[in-house]
Write a protein that holds these residues in place. Structure first.
Motif, PDB file in Angstrom:
ATOM      1  N   LEU A  42    -124.258 -66.114 -40.592  1.00  0.00           N
ATOM      2  CA  LEU A  42    -124.329 -67.607 -40.409  1.00  0.00           C
ATOM      3  C   LEU A  42    -123.517 -68.123 -39.101  1.00  0.00           C
ATOM      4  O   LEU A  42    -124.523 -69.292 -38.561  1.00  0.00           O
ATOM      5  N   ASP A  43    -122.112 -68.264 -39.537  1.00  0.00           N
ATOM      6  CA  ASP A  43    -121.220 -69.220 -38.088  1.00  0.00           C
ATOM      7  C   ASP A  43    -122.058 -68.888 -36.680  1.00  0.00           C
ATOM      8  O   ASP A  43    -122.267 -69.772 -35.944  1.00  0.00           O
ATOM      9  N   SER A  44    -122.886 -67.979 -36.397  1.00  0.00           N
ATOM     10  CA  SER A  44    -122.974 -66.829 -35.378  1.00  0.00           C
ATOM     11  C   SER A  44    -124.163 -67.946 -34.891  1.00  0.00           C
ATOM     12  O   SER A  44    -124.686 -68.489 -34.003  1.00  0.00           O
ATOM     13  N   LEU A  45    -125.172 -68.114 -36.256  1.00  0.00           N
ATOM     14  CA  LEU A  45    -126.168 -69.128 -35.812  1.00  0.00           C
ATOM     15  C   LEU A  45    -126.182 -70.836 -35.888  1.00  0.00           C
ATOM     16  O   LEU A  45    -127.050 -71.427 -34.925  1.00  0.00           O
ATOM     17  N   TYR A  46    -125.149 -70.560 -36.730  1.00  0.00           N
ATOM     18  CA  TYR A  46    -125.050 -72.235 -36.323  1.00  0.00           C
ATOM     19  C   TYR A  46    -124.117 -72.362 -34.670  1.00  0.00           C
ATOM     20  O   TYR A  46    -124.855 -72.841 -33.689  1.00  0.00           O
ATOM     21  N   ILE A  47    -122.956 -71.616 -34.291  1.00  0.00           N
ATOM     22  CA  ILE A  47    -123.723 -71.469 -33.142  1.00  0.00           C
ATOM     23  C   ILE A  47    -124.826 -71.698 -31.832  1.00  0.00           C
ATOM     24  O   ILE A  47    -124.734 -72.540 -30.864  1.00  0.00           O
ATOM     25  N   ILE A  48    -125.839 -70.929 -32.169  1.00  0.00           N
ATOM     26  CA  ILE A  48    -127.351 -70.955 -31.519  1.00  0.00           C
ATOM     27  C   ILE A  48    -127.262 -71.769 -32.034  1.00  0.00           C
ATOM     28  O   ILE A  48    -128.143 -73.088 -30.657  1.00  0.00           O
ATOM     29  N   ASP A  49    -128.009 -72.167 -33.105  1.00  0.00           N
ATOM     30  CA  ASP A  49    -128.542 -73.819 -32.974  1.00  0.00           C
ATOM     31  C   ASP A  49    -127.799 -75.606 -32.578  1.00  0.00           C
ATOM     32  O   ASP A  49    -128.530 -76.147 -31.786  1.00  0.00           O
ATOM     33  N   GLY A  50    -126.412 -74.776 -32.504  1.00  0.00           N
ATOM     34  CA  GLY A  50    -125.654 -76.328 -30.973  1.00  0.00           C
ATOM     35  C   GLY A  50    -126.258 -76.088 -29.985  1.00  0.00           C
ATOM     36  O   GLY A  50    -126.515 -76.726 -29.117  1.00  0.00           O
TER      37      GLY A  50
END
Length: 84
Positions: A42-50
């Motif tokens: 999930l943390d990686s998905l947040y980074i991808i989103d940003g």
């Protein structure tokens, strides 16, 4: 609803539900899976989103949003189960 944006809701729901089903299957079949591991994803998905420097476009934005929501929901449900 305007037909030109209705596809986003349809696609969001499809991706969200697919992601949840996949997470449920993974939890059932992978006994070593942990909340911490999912939180890392999930943390990686947040980074991808940003990191939308090049512009994913509406489909990419819809996809990442649905994936994030599914992980947040799944992790929240799992944590709630542990507390009971």
């Amino acid at each position: 609803m305007n037909e030109s944006v209705e596809w986003r809701d349809v696609e969001y729901n499809r991706i969200y539900n697919e992601e949840l089903r996949g997470l449920e299957r993974r939890r059932e079949n992978d006994k070593s899976l942990t909340i911490e591991e999912l939180q890392g994803i999930l943390d990686s998905l947040y980074i991808i989103d940003g990191n939308d420097q090049d512009g994913r476009g509406p489909l990419g934005d819809t996809t990442i949003s649905a994936q994030i929501a599914a992980y947040e929901h799944f992790i929240g449900e799992w944590e709630a189960q542990k507390e009971t």
